[in-house]
Write a protein that holds these residues in place. Sequence first.
Motif, PDB file in Angstrom:
ATOM      1  N   LEU A   1       0.969  -1.450   0.191  1.00  0.00           N
ATOM      2  CA  LEU A   1      -0.282   0.052   0.446  1.00  0.00           C
ATOM      3  C   LEU A   1       0.541   1.504  -0.519  1.00  0.00           C
ATOM      4  O   LEU A   1       0.923   2.126  -0.627  1.00  0.00           O
ATOM      5  N   ILE A   2       1.990   1.359   0.377  1.00  0.00           N
ATOM      6  CA  ILE A   2       2.667   2.406   0.831  1.00  0.00           C
ATOM      7  C   ILE A   2       3.173   2.979  -0.579  1.00  0.00           C
ATOM      8  O   ILE A   2       3.442   3.702  -1.281  1.00  0.00           O
ATOM      9  N   GLY A   3       3.916   1.543  -1.127  1.00  0.00           N
ATOM     10  CA  GLY A   3       4.835   2.020  -2.635  1.00  0.00           C
ATOM     11  C   GLY A   3       3.497   2.198  -3.158  1.00  0.00           C
ATOM     12  O   GLY A   3       3.544   2.783  -4.303  1.00  0.00           O
ATOM     13  N   GLY A   4       2.161   2.280  -3.588  1.00  0.00           N
ATOM     14  CA  GLY A   4       1.225   2.254  -4.402  1.00  0.00           C
ATOM     15  C   GLY A   4       1.118   4.015  -4.260  1.00  0.00           C
ATOM     16  O   GLY A   4       0.874   4.092  -5.622  1.00  0.00           O
ATOM     17  N   ALA A   5       1.002   4.147  -2.718  1.00  0.00           N
ATOM     18  CA  ALA A   5       0.915   5.650  -2.335  1.00  0.00           C
ATOM     19  C   ALA A   5       2.317   6.499  -3.374  1.00  0.00           C
ATOM     20  O   ALA A   5       2.310   7.590  -3.625  1.00  0.00           O
ATOM     21  N   LEU A   6       3.591   5.646  -2.852  1.00  0.00           N
ATOM     22  CA  LEU A   6       4.617   6.612  -3.218  1.00  0.00           C
ATOM     23  C   LEU A   6       4.997   6.990  -4.779  1.00  0.00           C
ATOM     24  O   LEU A   6       4.950   7.601  -5.523  1.00  0.00           O
ATOM     25  N   PHE A   7       3.676   5.427  -5.984  1.00  0.00           N
ATOM     26  CA  PHE A   7       3.474   5.706  -6.864  1.00  0.00           C
ATOM     27  C   PHE A   7       2.866   6.950  -7.261  1.00  0.00           C
ATOM     28  O   PHE A   7       3.455   7.378  -8.859  1.00  0.00           O
ATOM     29  N   GLY A   8       2.071   7.038  -6.327  1.00  0.00           N
ATOM     30  CA  GLY A   8       1.329   7.849  -7.176  1.00  0.00           C
ATOM     31  C   GLY A   8       1.580   9.057  -6.639  1.00  0.00           C
ATOM     32  O   GLY A   8       1.385  10.202  -7.733  1.00  0.00           O
ATOM     33  N   LEU A   9       2.160   9.726  -5.743  1.00  0.00           N
ATOM     34  CA  LEU A   9       3.078  10.806  -5.351  1.00  0.00           C
ATOM     35  C   LEU A   9       3.823  10.927  -6.441  1.00  0.00           C
ATOM     36  O   LEU A   9       4.173  12.412  -6.633  1.00  0.00           O
ATOM     37  N   THR A  10       4.572  10.184  -6.827  1.00  0.00           N
ATOM     38  CA  THR A  10       5.760  10.049  -7.756  1.00  0.00           C
ATOM     39  C   THR A  10       5.312  10.738  -9.388  1.00  0.00           C
ATOM     40  O   THR A  10       5.571  11.859  -9.996  1.00  0.00           O
ATOM     41  N   VAL A  11       4.138  10.355  -9.234  1.00  0.00           N
ATOM     42  CA  VAL A  11       3.270  10.748 -10.481  1.00  0.00           C
ATOM     43  C   VAL A  11       3.057  12.146 -10.320  1.00  0.00           C
ATOM     44  O   VAL A  11       2.843  12.848 -11.080  1.00  0.00           O
ATOM     45  N   THR A  12       2.483  12.955  -9.239  1.00  0.00           N
ATOM     46  CA  THR A  12       2.413  13.998  -8.415  1.00  0.00           C
ATOM     47  C   THR A  12       3.137  14.852  -8.910  1.00  0.00           C
ATOM     48  O   THR A  12       3.104  15.950  -9.367  1.00  0.00           O
ATOM     49  N   GLY A  13       4.642  14.533  -8.626  1.00  0.00           N
ATOM     50  CA  GLY A  13       5.369  15.501  -8.073  1.00  0.00           C
ATOM     51  C   GLY A  13       5.915  16.133  -9.441  1.00  0.00           C
ATOM     52  O   GLY A  13       6.201  16.808 -10.331  1.00  0.00           O
ATOM     53  N   MET A  14       5.723  13.956 -10.286  1.00  0.00           N
ATOM     54  CA  MET A  14       6.404  13.859 -11.645  1.00  0.00           C
ATOM     55  C   MET A  14       5.871  15.565 -12.243  1.00  0.00           C
ATOM     56  O   MET A  14       6.562  16.535 -13.746  1.00  0.00           O
ATOM     57  N   HIS A  15       4.410  15.740 -12.051  1.00  0.00           N
ATOM     58  CA  HIS A  15       3.879  16.456 -13.215  1.00  0.00           C
ATOM     59  C   HIS A  15       3.865  17.768 -13.018  1.00  0.00           C
ATOM     60  O   HIS A  15       3.870  18.610 -13.679  1.00  0.00           O
ATOM     61  N   TYR A  16       3.450  17.994 -11.640  1.00  0.00           N
ATOM     62  CA  TYR A  16       3.848  19.605 -10.880  1.00  0.00           C
ATOM     63  C   TYR A  16       4.879  19.840 -11.310  1.00  0.00           C
ATOM     64  O   TYR A  16       5.581  21.594 -11.568  1.00  0.00           O
ATOM     65  N   LEU A  17       6.114  19.391 -11.460  1.00  0.00           N
ATOM     66  CA  LEU A  17       7.409  19.988 -11.518  1.00  0.00           C
ATOM     67  C   LEU A  17       7.504  20.574 -13.280  1.00  0.00           C
ATOM     68  O   LEU A  17       7.989  21.397 -13.175  1.00  0.00           O
ATOM     69  N   GLY A  18       7.020  19.355 -13.630  1.00  0.00           N
ATOM     70  CA  GLY A  18       6.955  19.488 -15.065  1.00  0.00           C
ATOM     71  C   GLY A  18       6.141  20.576 -15.830  1.00  0.00           C
ATOM     72  O   GLY A  18       6.608  21.702 -16.440  1.00  0.00           O
ATOM     73  N   MET A  19       5.312  20.904 -14.598  1.00  0.00           N
ATOM     74  CA  MET A  19       3.829  22.240 -15.240  1.00  0.00           C
ATOM     75  C   MET A  19       5.192  23.272 -14.583  1.00  0.00           C
ATOM     76  O   MET A  19       4.256  24.279 -15.359  1.00  0.00           O
ATOM     77  N   ALA A  20       5.483  23.108 -13.859  1.00  0.00           N
ATOM     78  CA  ALA A  20       6.025  24.797 -13.133  1.00  0.00           C
ATOM     79  C   ALA A  20       7.538  24.881 -14.176  1.00  0.00           C
ATOM     80  O   ALA A  20       7.921  26.112 -14.263  1.00  0.00           O
ATOM     81  N   GLY A  21       7.808  24.003 -14.954  1.00  0.00           N
ATOM     82  CA  GLY A  21       9.136  24.696 -16.285  1.00  0.00           C
ATOM     83  C   GLY A  21       7.845  25.399 -17.503  1.00  0.00           C
ATOM     84  O   GLY A  21       8.774  24.722 -18.178  1.00  0.00           O
ATOM     85  N   LEU A  22       6.869  24.689 -17.401  1.00  0.00           N
ATOM     86  CA  LEU A  22       6.368  25.547 -18.562  1.00  0.00           C
ATOM     87  C   LEU A  22       6.352  26.559 -18.299  1.00  0.00           C
ATOM     88  O   LEU A  22       6.447  27.262 -17.608  1.00  0.00           O
ATOM     89  N   GLU A  23       6.870  27.604 -19.914  1.00  0.00           N
ATOM     90  CA  GLU A  23       7.214  29.278 -20.014  1.00  0.00           C
ATOM     91  C   GLU A  23       6.355  28.924 -21.693  1.00  0.00           C
ATOM     92  O   GLU A  23       6.382  28.935 -21.957  1.00  0.00           O
ATOM     93  N   ASN A  24       5.804  30.662 -20.648  1.00  0.00           N
ATOM     94  CA  ASN A  24       4.184  31.181 -22.145  1.00  0.00           C
ATOM     95  C   ASN A  24       4.349  32.505 -21.046  1.00  0.00           C
ATOM     96  O   ASN A  24       4.636  32.900 -20.309  1.00  0.00           O
ATOM     97  N   LYS A  25       3.079  33.825 -22.117  1.00  0.00           N
ATOM     98  CA  LYS A  25       3.320  34.642 -21.928  1.00  0.00           C
ATOM     99  C   LYS A  25       1.612  34.835 -21.505  1.00  0.00           C
ATOM    100  O   LYS A  25       0.438  35.024 -22.153  1.00  0.00           O
ATOM    101  N   ALA A  26       1.584  34.111 -19.988  1.00  0.00           N
ATOM    102  CA  ALA A  26       0.941  34.461 -19.330  1.00  0.00           C
ATOM    103  C   ALA A  26       0.407  33.793 -17.757  1.00  0.00           C
ATOM    104  O   ALA A  26       1.385  33.163 -17.596  1.00  0.00           O
ATOM    105  N   PHE A  27      -0.606  33.873 -17.327  1.00  0.00           N
ATOM    106  CA  PHE A  27      -0.335  33.714 -15.735  1.00  0.00           C
ATOM    107  C   PHE A  27      -1.571  32.325 -16.175  1.00  0.00           C
ATOM    108  O   PHE A  27      -1.990  32.439 -16.484  1.00  0.00           O
ATOM    109  N   VAL A  28      -0.620  31.348 -15.033  1.00  0.00           N
ATOM    110  CA  VAL A  28      -1.078  30.245 -14.993  1.00  0.00           C
ATOM    111  C   VAL A  28      -1.762  29.738 -12.943  1.00  0.00           C
ATOM    112  O   VAL A  28      -1.061  29.908 -12.807  1.00  0.00           O
ATOM    113  N   LEU A  29      -2.909  29.414 -13.508  1.00  0.00           N
ATOM    114  CA  LEU A  29      -4.099  29.457 -12.070  1.00  0.00           C
ATOM    115  C   LEU A  29      -3.998  27.809 -11.902  1.00  0.00           C
ATOM    116  O   LEU A  29      -4.238  27.587 -12.979  1.00  0.00           O
ATOM    117  N   PHE A  30      -4.141  27.958 -10.030  1.00  0.00           N
ATOM    118  CA  PHE A  30      -4.170  25.967 -10.315  1.00  0.00           C
ATOM    119  C   PHE A  30      -5.034  26.059  -9.300  1.00  0.00           C
ATOM    120  O   PHE A  30      -5.240  27.519  -7.715  1.00  0.00           O
TER     121      PHE A  30
END
Length: 782
Positions: free
Chosen positions: A111-140
């Motif tokens: 169960l902990i391994g599955g939760a860590l996998f979900g957090l890994t997907v979350t961390g990778m996604h939002y870190l990748g979104m943080a590297g997005l550059e454009n002429k706009a404000f991105v609100l979550f």
Amino acid sequence: MRVLNCVVDDHNLLLVALAALVCVTGSGITMQLYRKMRGCRGLMRATWLVTGAGAGGATIWCTHFIAMLAWTPSMATSYEPFMTAGSLVVALAGCALALGVGSSRGLAAKLIGGALFGLTVTGMHYLGMAGLENKAFVLFDPVYVVASVVLAVGFGVLAFWLAAAGQLPAHKVTSSAALVLAIVSLHFTGMAAITVLPMDGFGQSHGVNSNLLAFGVAGVGLLLLGSALATYALQEQFQRRERRRLKALIDGTADGMVVEIAGRIVMVNEAFLDLCKLESADLTGAPIARWIEDANVMTGQTVVQTQLLTDDQELIPVEVAVRNEQSESGAAVRLFAVRDLRRRQEQERRIAFLARNDSLTGMPNRASFLEKMTRMTHLMGGGGGFALLAIDLDRFKDINDLYGHAVGDQLLVHIAENLRAAGREGEFIARLGGDEFVALVALNPLAGRREQAAVAAARLREAIIQPMDGEHTNIGCGASIGVALWPEDGADTSILINNADLAMYRAKASVSDKVCFYEKAMDEAVRHRRRVTEGLRKALEQDRFQIFYQPQVCVIDGEIKGYEALLRWPQDDGSFISPDEFIPVAEDTGLILPIGEWVLRRACEEAMQWDKPYRLAVNLSPVQLGHTDLPKLVHQILLDTGLPPARLELEITETAMISDMALSTHILRQLKALGISIAMDDFGTGYSSLSTLRAFPFDKIKLDRAFMSELEGSPQSRAIIRAVLTIGESLNIPVLAEVVETLDQLAFLREQGCDEVQGFLLGRPTRQALPLATQEAALAVA
């Protein structure tokens, strides 16, 4: 609806489908590698961990950025390279951590391994979104952000739990689907949480444009997924090859082999399938205890005999050996070797049957007979006792010689069947071997014992003499039966058997009585014969025999030509046992061979001590003449003693030659080739004396003593002596007359031209070779 609108309105559905394809493929590979890692330990587990982390991280990262390429905002976008690369590192490291923890033992670790996998997907996604550059404000939107995290963690836990739940195909599909949902739900829910506000006045972006990102994603994805897929394929190929080798190994054994892992059959060989009468699919996945009794409690310490239950409810005795191992995942592995015991038990029953029964007729054998007889002696202590019948077939050897042993065996089987049919309650019949049978007959104490035994013997003999139908004639034989009663004829079993045999031999020698009862006076001669036999053995061992010498004199000049060696057996009281009494016993028992060798050797040794080189005459038994090694023995004795062959004369009887003329003639020619003289003893008493003289050139003829004893009162004896002397003169063979005891006998022989004489008149047998006995005899000869 907001998530659905995001997917439909803000994304290129073709690229979304491509992202989904990458996600599904990568998730399936990741789950397979996760299962591999759970079943291994040590270096192999570390290898699968690295490969699985690469496959899982590449799946998450590639799915995210392919989906990002599918996103179509209203302004130009680019990606900051360090943040983008960092997201890949997060994906790889997080997957490694999640797989490592999730492959440990226990439900909590999964169960902990599955939760860590979900957090890994979350961390990778939002870190990748943080590297997005454009002429706009991105609100979550925080609600959707939290929902995306919950979905990722929840589906991750579900994926790991399903993957660890079992090895069935359904578990493999559902766990991979849950992993896909963990990645996809996070991404698109997270994308639905974004609100983009375009702004003017931003400077030119220096990030990685979409085209370069597309190539990067494609390269990284193909590299990592390809490496994982290639590693998995190679490992699968290796494992399939090992399984084939193991299958070939266990199929090559005659015993049934079963491999059970975690209580489930994973592999069986053909021998076990044949034993169970099932197909491999019927056993795979099932517990072996379903077929083998007590399989669950077998420790593997010893070989266990148990039973195998087929689906046809047939119980098969088997012998099971268990070897307990442990897989790299820690699962219990048991290898069962199952041997069918039916054939061995049948052989054991056959051996046990043959140990107690005759192999030809199936009747009880000697061992069963002795056991039964011993038991009857114990059980009938105060009852009527029983009769022992010793049965021997008459003329059975003639049937074997005439028709062959195969017909003889058929006759024995026929007789055994007749005896079984003729048997009554309280009777035990056995075959001891050859043509010997025995019967034990329980006797009623209220009736005549001898009469009961006589009736049973007559009934069994009648069954034996019933002929068997042969090819062209009826074949049958007679039977001689000896009867001994217990306990009066012998309280001991061995004595009773011996007495029954004595009665049987008497019946065999009788012309009229074929059923004889034992009588105490019957075995006196047998006991005396046994005493003589034992005495002969001891006399030979203790060198108690003596040799006496009787002179053989020339009738013409009275000169001693030689001495005949005569065997004597002295007793402790100074008396002698007559050779006529002990020589036949020695011949029957075979003792004549060592005794004859002793006589020849001792006589040659003593002859070498004589003052003059007289001739030495030694008698040969027919038994000695029948042995082909006789010439070799005589030659060796001559060499050992130094006696010249010309001084040795061997005397044989005509009867010894007649039994096997060809063999006897061959042996005599070998002896004569050594330089030894051969004399015919007791001439005139055989059936074919003249033909015997023609068959072999004898050096001397010894006239039978019976003619000399009747010389004075029988004209016929005088005529026969004249005829024998004439034959000897015609064939140029010297003739010696034995048992010359009177001067009249000597005068007659001299008148008829006899060459040599021997008898009490000339000298009695003495221990030393002496001159003529009396002066009167010497003068008479001269």
